[in-house]
Scaffold this active site. Structure first.
Site, short mmCIF file in Angstrom:
data_model
loop_
_atom_site.label_atom_id
_atom_site.label_comp_id
_atom_site.label_asym_id
_atom_site.label_seq_id
_atom_site.Cartn_x
_atom_site.Cartn_y
_atom_site.Cartn_z
CG ASP A 235 0.52 -2.26 5.84
OD1 ASP A 235 -0.40 -2.42 7.06
OD2 ASP A 235 0.68 -1.66 5.17
CD GLN B 101 -6.52 -4.76 4.22
OE1 GLN B 101 -7.35 -5.23 4.96
NE2 GLN B 101 -7.35 -3.79 3.50
CE LYS C 248 -6.83 -0.24 6.51
NZ LYS C 248 -8.07 -0.12 4.60
CG HIS D 282 -2.54 1.45 1.49
ND1 HIS D 282 -1.41 2.30 2.01
CD2 HIS D 282 -3.34 1.66 0.83
CE1 HIS D 282 -2.69 3.28 1.93
NE2 HIS D 282 -3.70 2.15 1.64
CB CYS E 245 -3.71 3.36 -1.89
SG CYS E 245 -5.06 4.08 -1.49
#
Ligand code: 7TS
Length: 412
Positions: A203, A206, A229, A126, A369
């Site tokens: 990261d 997700q 999220k 991302h 993104c």
């Protein structure tokens, strides 16, 4: 619904008020969870409860409301830290993943990156795990290199080995791609990076919402995620690290509450994690995130994962027969989060999303993104369906019917 339903889907759906609404006269089919998830009433009520009963600033007032707010805010920190296998002293509340990677860029990057150093990220990131490193590389006259991908959309380990020969200062990698759904073996990547002396950033935007995450077992230096999220509010997330590393790096923002003492010519810093939380913090949304963690813990992250894997398998089986359906990324649910990117013939993803919206179905279309990844896939955009715990087989059936309708309109 599914043959071996690990969760009580109907009971879960009753917890999400928004799922009762209609869009264009149709039942809302919400399949844009990678962008943001819906909120259960338990999270909404936690926000209302804070504002109606004990709204107050934290860490500074001895009055009752101030104490209650501080206790709830710090309680939320403990819950969030425990949820990802970290220590509360190592969890900094931020606005979300983007602010977390920027904190590392500034606080760690200013101190440790030198002219000529190499920074590494990957082609499946991302923008929030690319642009901060571009800015850091520019400021420090460092080089930014990218790990490439295999044709299946997984990290190319040979390419990783090749960039590690540069002994990079930093390796930044996503735990789960928001486009391909690829789940990376981040423990392995971090172990390889550590051997050449690189700091590591993962990261988890997700990942944390969709499967169990254990910061200690991954062995990275920094782990970032977003509350919105994972059924929590917007505007809150976290950067997780080790207390000792947070003590070593410089503050991100300067102002109230992040200091110990302020003199005219210098200041000294508060203990971590407060050193990184300048000014009035996002109290309500941190408390809301704590409620989201309680909710997910109650459902069980193993069950969330099992449910999404079954749904992913069902979706790939159902949609593969749809004319013009082309899927991007790994196909095996074992290596994939609840994200499915695809195209339908040469129908533009925005047109497809508009047709689906007429049916009450929310998906995302665009570059997600992740423009470098779009270029690697050689597409300008994709459509994306992404799941969470309240999605079921009926949502996938609606998506399939919507895709077939689009196929008829565009004569595929
Ligand atoms: N990393 C990944 C893998 C993401 O999917 C996102 C947001 C971010 C970082 C940034 O998170 P934020 O909370 O700071 O914005 N992804 C998406 C998406 O896929 N569609 O909308 C936002």
């Amino acid at each position: 619904m599914l043959k071996t339903e690990p969760i009580d889907l109907e009971a879960i759906r009753r917890d999400f008020p928004i799922l009762k609404r209609e869009v264009n006269g149709k039942r809302l089919v919400y399949l844009d969870n990678a962008a943001t998830t819906q909120k259960p009433r338990q999270v909404i009520e936690a926000l209302v409860d804070y504002y109606s009963r004990y709204n107050s600033n934290v860490h500074r007032s001895v009055h009752r409301l101030g104490e209650e707010a501080t206790e709830a805010y710090e309680g939320a920190r403990e819950k969030a830290a425990r949820f990802v296998g970290a220590s509360p002293k190592g969890l900094v509340f931020t606005r979300g993943t983007t602010e977390s990677t920027n904190l590392v860029r500034f606080s760690w990057g200013e101190k440790f990156v030198k002219k000529g150093d190499t920074l590494v990220t990957t082609l499946m990131e991302h923008h929030s795990n690319i642009v901060p490193w571009q800015l850091l590389a520019k400021r420090k006259e460092a080089n930014l290199r990218f790990v490439s991908l295999t044709p299946e959309g997984t990290l190319d380990i040979a390419s990783l080995e090749e960039v590690l020969r540069d002994s990079p200062a930093l390796v930044a990698v996503t735990h789960c791609s928001n486009v391909l759904g690829t789940i990376n073996d981040v423990a392995k990547v971090c172990s390889m990076a550590r051997k050449v002396g690189a700091a590591t950033v993962v990261d988890g935007a997700q990942a944390v919402p969709h499967f169990p995450v254990d910061f200690a077992a991954i062995g990275c230096d920094f782990y970032a995620f977003s509350g919105h999220k994972m059924l929590g509010p917007t505007g809150i997330g976290a950067l997780v690290s080790r207390k000792e590393l947070l003590e070593e790096i410089d503050p991100f923002h300067g102002g109230g509450e992040m200091i110990k003492e302020v003199f005219l010519d210098h200041s000294t810093w508060n203990d971590v994690p407060y050193k990184f939380e300048a000014g009035t913090v996002n109290i309500a949304d941190a408390i809301g995130l704590g409620a989201a963690v309680d909710y997910l813990t109650h459902v069980g992250m193993d069950k969330v994962r099992e449910h999404e894997m079954a749904l992913l398998r069902y979706t790939l089986e159902s949609l593969t027969g749809v004319k013009g359906f082309k899927h991007y990324g790994p196909r095996e649910p074992e290596n994939k989060g609840g994200v499915l990117s695809f195209n339908l013939g040469d129908v533009h993803p925005h047109d497809l999303a508009t047709i689906l919206d007429e049916e009450g179905i929310a998906i995302r279309s665009g570059h997600h993104c992740a423009q470098p990844l779009m270029r690697w896939l050689d597409v300008s955009a994709t459509s994306r369906a992404s799941f969470h715990v309240y999605n079921g087989q009926d949502d996938v059936d609606a998506l399939k019917a919507g895709l077939e309708k689009a196929g008829r309109i565009f004569r595929l």
